[in-house]
Design a protein around this motif. Sequence first.
Motif, PDB file in Angstrom:
ATOM      1  N   ILE A  19      -2.805   1.455  11.457  1.00  0.00           N
ATOM      2  CA  ILE A  19      -3.165   2.653  10.713  1.00  0.00           C
ATOM      3  C   ILE A  19      -2.071   3.026   9.717  1.00  0.00           C
ATOM      4  CG2 ILE A  19      -3.443   5.158  10.927  1.00  0.00           C
ATOM      5  CD1 ILE A  19      -5.963   3.793  11.544  1.00  0.00           C
ATOM      6  N   ALA A  20      -0.824   2.973  10.168  1.00  0.00           N
ATOM      7  CA  ALA A  20       0.300   3.369   9.314  1.00  0.00           C
ATOM      8  C   ALA A  20       0.405   2.460   8.091  1.00  0.00           C
ATOM      9  CB  ALA A  20       1.602   3.335  10.114  1.00  0.00           C
ATOM     10  N   VAL A  21       0.330   1.163   8.307  1.00  0.00           N
ATOM     11  CA  VAL A  21       0.508   0.210   7.203  1.00  0.00           C
ATOM     12  C   VAL A  21      -0.688   0.236   6.258  1.00  0.00           C
ATOM     13  CG1 VAL A  21       0.851  -2.218   6.591  1.00  0.00           C
ATOM     14  CG2 VAL A  21       2.002  -1.273   8.595  1.00  0.00           C
ATOM     15  N   SER A  22      -1.905   0.295   6.808  1.00  0.00           N
ATOM     16  CA  SER A  22      -3.094   0.306   5.950  1.00  0.00           C
ATOM     17  C   SER A  22      -3.153   1.588   5.119  1.00  0.00           C
ATOM     18  CB  SER A  22      -4.369   0.155   6.781  1.00  0.00           C
ATOM     19  OG  SER A  22      -4.547   1.228   7.683  1.00  0.00           O
ATOM     20  N   THR A  23      -2.752   2.721   5.703  1.00  0.00           N
ATOM     21  CA  THR A  23      -2.741   3.991   4.969  1.00  0.00           C
ATOM     22  C   THR A  23      -1.711   3.947   3.844  1.00  0.00           C
ATOM     23  OG1 THR A  23      -3.453   5.203   6.944  1.00  0.00           O
ATOM     24  CG2 THR A  23      -2.428   6.481   5.179  1.00  0.00           C
ATOM     25  N   LYS A  24      -0.561   3.377   4.129  1.00  0.00           N
ATOM     26  CA  LYS A  24       0.494   3.263   3.119  1.00  0.00           C
ATOM     27  C   LYS A  24       0.028   2.386   1.949  1.00  0.00           C
ATOM     28  CE  LYS A  24       5.200   1.454   2.553  1.00  0.00           C
ATOM     29  NZ  LYS A  24       6.335   0.795   3.257  1.00  0.00           N
ATOM     30  N   LEU A  25      -0.559   1.227   2.249  1.00  0.00           N
ATOM     31  CA  LEU A  25      -1.015   0.329   1.189  1.00  0.00           C
ATOM     32  C   LEU A  25      -2.171   0.957   0.417  1.00  0.00           C
ATOM     33  CD1 LEU A  25      -0.816  -2.336  -0.287  1.00  0.00           C
ATOM     34  CD2 LEU A  25      -2.222  -3.394   1.498  1.00  0.00           C
ATOM     35  N   TYR A  26      -3.044   1.661   1.117  1.00  0.00           N
ATOM     36  CA  TYR A  26      -4.147   2.354   0.447  1.00  0.00           C
ATOM     37  C   TYR A  26      -3.600   3.347  -0.585  1.00  0.00           C
ATOM     38  CZ  TYR A  26      -8.425   5.137  -0.136  1.00  0.00           C
ATOM     39  OH  TYR A  26      -9.518   5.799  -0.657  1.00  0.00           O
ATOM     40  N   GLY A  27      -2.597   4.103  -0.205  1.00  0.00           N
ATOM     41  CA  GLY A  27      -2.000   5.057  -1.124  1.00  0.00           C
ATOM     42  C   GLY A  27      -1.383   4.375  -2.329  1.00  0.00           C
ATOM     43  N   GLN A  28      -0.713   3.245  -2.101  1.00  0.00           N
ATOM     44  CA  GLN A  28      -0.111   2.504  -3.208  1.00  0.00           C
ATOM     45  C   GLN A  28      -1.185   1.982  -4.160  1.00  0.00           C
ATOM     46  OE1 GLN A  28       2.081  -0.069  -0.431  1.00  0.00           O
ATOM     47  NE2 GLN A  28       3.975   0.511  -1.480  1.00  0.00           N
ATOM     48  N   LEU A  29      -2.300   1.519  -3.598  1.00  0.00           N
ATOM     49  CA  LEU A  29      -3.398   1.027  -4.435  1.00  0.00           C
ATOM     50  C   LEU A  29      -4.039   2.173  -5.226  1.00  0.00           C
ATOM     51  CD1 LEU A  29      -5.111  -1.581  -2.093  1.00  0.00           C
ATOM     52  CD2 LEU A  29      -4.019  -2.055  -4.286  1.00  0.00           C
ATOM     53  N   MET A  30      -4.175   3.322  -4.611  1.00  0.00           N
ATOM     54  CA  MET A  30      -4.747   4.465  -5.327  1.00  0.00           C
ATOM     55  C   MET A  30      -3.881   4.837  -6.531  1.00  0.00           C
ATOM     56  SD  MET A  30      -7.600   5.071  -3.926  1.00  0.00           S
ATOM     57  CE  MET A  30      -8.047   6.629  -4.692  1.00  0.00           C
ATOM     58  N   ASN A  31      -2.575   4.705  -6.378  1.00  0.00           N
ATOM     59  CA  ASN A  31      -1.664   4.989  -7.485  1.00  0.00           C
ATOM     60  C   ASN A  31      -1.686   3.895  -8.550  1.00  0.00           C
ATOM     61  OD1 ASN A  31      -0.751   7.438  -6.434  1.00  0.00           O
ATOM     62  ND2 ASN A  31       0.858   6.448  -5.221  1.00  0.00           N
ATOM     63  N   ALA A  32      -2.241   2.730  -8.194  1.00  0.00           N
ATOM     64  CA  ALA A  32      -2.298   1.601  -9.129  1.00  0.00           C
ATOM     65  C   ALA A  32      -3.684   1.441  -9.752  1.00  0.00           C
ATOM     66  CB  ALA A  32      -1.907   0.312  -8.404  1.00  0.00           C
ATOM     67  N   LYS A  33      -4.546   2.432  -9.592  1.00  0.00           N
ATOM     68  CA  LYS A  33      -5.922   2.330 -10.088  1.00  0.00           C
ATOM     69  C   LYS A  33      -5.948   2.042 -11.590  1.00  0.00           C
ATOM     70  CE  LYS A  33     -10.314   4.835 -10.401  1.00  0.00           C
ATOM     71  NZ  LYS A  33     -11.034   6.093 -10.086  1.00  0.00           N
ATOM     72  N   PRO A  34      -6.622   0.967 -11.994  1.00  0.00           N
ATOM     73  CA  PRO A  34      -6.691   0.645 -13.429  1.00  0.00           C
ATOM     74  C   PRO A  34      -7.766   1.457 -14.139  1.00  0.00           C
ATOM     75  CG  PRO A  34      -7.846  -1.030 -12.166  1.00  0.00           C
ATOM     76  CD  PRO A  34      -7.266  -0.062 -11.162  1.00  0.00           C
ATOM     77  N   HIS A  35      -7.645   1.550 -15.447  1.00  0.00           N
ATOM     78  CA  HIS A  35      -8.654   2.261 -16.235  1.00  0.00           C
ATOM     79  C   HIS A  35      -9.949   1.452 -16.244  1.00  0.00           C
ATOM     80  CE1 HIS A  35     -10.453   4.740 -19.311  1.00  0.00           C
ATOM     81  NE2 HIS A  35     -10.723   3.649 -20.024  1.00  0.00           N
ATOM     82  N   HIS A  36     -11.078   2.158 -16.147  1.00  0.00           N
ATOM     83  CA  HIS A  36     -12.378   1.486 -16.161  1.00  0.00           C
ATOM     84  C   HIS A  36     -13.365   2.352 -16.932  1.00  0.00           C
ATOM     85  CE1 HIS A  36     -15.482  -1.275 -14.914  1.00  0.00           C
ATOM     86  NE2 HIS A  36     -16.199  -0.297 -14.382  1.00  0.00           N
ATOM     87  N   GLU A  37     -14.016   1.773 -17.924  1.00  0.00           N
ATOM     88  CA  GLU A  37     -14.874   2.534 -18.836  1.00  0.00           C
ATOM     89  C   GLU A  37     -16.205   2.962 -18.227  1.00  0.00           C
ATOM     90  OE1 GLU A  37     -14.132   3.651 -21.702  1.00  0.00           O
ATOM     91  OE2 GLU A  37     -12.293   2.586 -22.204  1.00  0.00           O
ATOM     92  N   SER A  38     -16.844   2.048 -17.486  1.00  0.00           N
ATOM     93  CA  SER A  38     -18.215   2.284 -17.040  1.00  0.00           C
ATOM     94  C   SER A  38     -18.295   3.321 -15.917  1.00  0.00           C
ATOM     95  CB  SER A  38     -18.842   0.972 -16.558  1.00  0.00           C
ATOM     96  OG  SER A  38     -20.129   1.200 -16.025  1.00  0.00           O
ATOM     97  N   ASN A  39     -19.334   4.140 -15.968  1.00  0.00           N
ATOM     98  CA  ASN A  39     -19.632   5.081 -14.889  1.00  0.00           C
ATOM     99  C   ASN A  39     -20.954   4.735 -14.203  1.00  0.00           C
ATOM    100  OD1 ASN A  39     -17.360   6.823 -15.196  1.00  0.00           O
ATOM    101  ND2 ASN A  39     -18.299   7.626 -17.072  1.00  0.00           N
ATOM    102  N   ASP A  40     -21.431   3.517 -14.440  1.00  0.00           N
ATOM    103  CA  ASP A  40     -22.709   3.077 -13.877  1.00  0.00           C
ATOM    104  C   ASP A  40     -22.550   2.790 -12.386  1.00  0.00           C
ATOM    105  OD1 ASP A  40     -25.107   1.968 -13.187  1.00  0.00           O
ATOM    106  OD2 ASP A  40     -24.951   0.224 -14.524  1.00  0.00           O
TER     107      ASP A  40
END
Length: 255
Positions: free
Chosen positions: A225-246
């Motif tokens: 839980i600790a490691v997956s939550t930490k990596l999830y947070g890092q990925l959320m901060n790395a979210k790339p820009h994406h144009e489509s809202n479909d």
Amino acid sequence: MSGITPFDVSQQRKVPFESVAQEYLKLYDRIYSSLKESGAKILLYGSIGIYHRVKDSKDSVELLKLYRRNGPQDMNVILPTSSRERFKEVVKEQGWTPYYHLERTMGDVAGMFFYESLVLKAYYVDVPTFNHRINLSWEEEYSASLTDLLLTKLQMHFPTDKDTADIAAILLLEERIDVNKVLLHARSDWGFWKDATQNLANVRSLVGRLEMDNVKTKEELKRVIAVSTKLYGQLMNAKPHHESNDPDEKYWLDF
């Protein structure tokens, strides 16, 4: 009860996962050695590849075994196209029988080979592309790195609980994972980012269900839980820009 059942068919004979995995590894040793002598490249991945990388961690192995009551289904290897023909020669010399229909229809892309009750699946690609493209480190020897094995699981669009447990098994060895490489994939591919974040959420959901059904204790799974939550947070901060809202956009590749 959550309804989670790691062992769906209770009457089936339980096969010792580790003994079958070791049998696969002995056979792979021969293939790898022969290919290395001739300068050809091959990397182990899939469940046997993960087992090879985590076998010194009892908790990781237990998670790897959780949904494999009947042992590993097969052994997966990946090769650059330049090694394909030599690989086919070697496995035939060592007693593996090819699945001839697949050889005729897709033999330049993939192969399946049989050795008694064991199955070997090979993929011939220079840039591995599953549901998303993976920047595999061909510099590795014997097996894909633990980081690349994690990438192959995070990129899945239709994962099973078995795949989610594999991610958990890898995350227990956080110190061996190149997080920067995972984040680089996420920043450069919105589709990968979307599936990777969902798959990490799946890990937390699976852990909750395992605790509820007393398959694993909270203490055993606390680090997951600790490691997956930490990596999830890092990925959320790395979210790339994406144009489509479909919401129906198909952002993954079929594999």
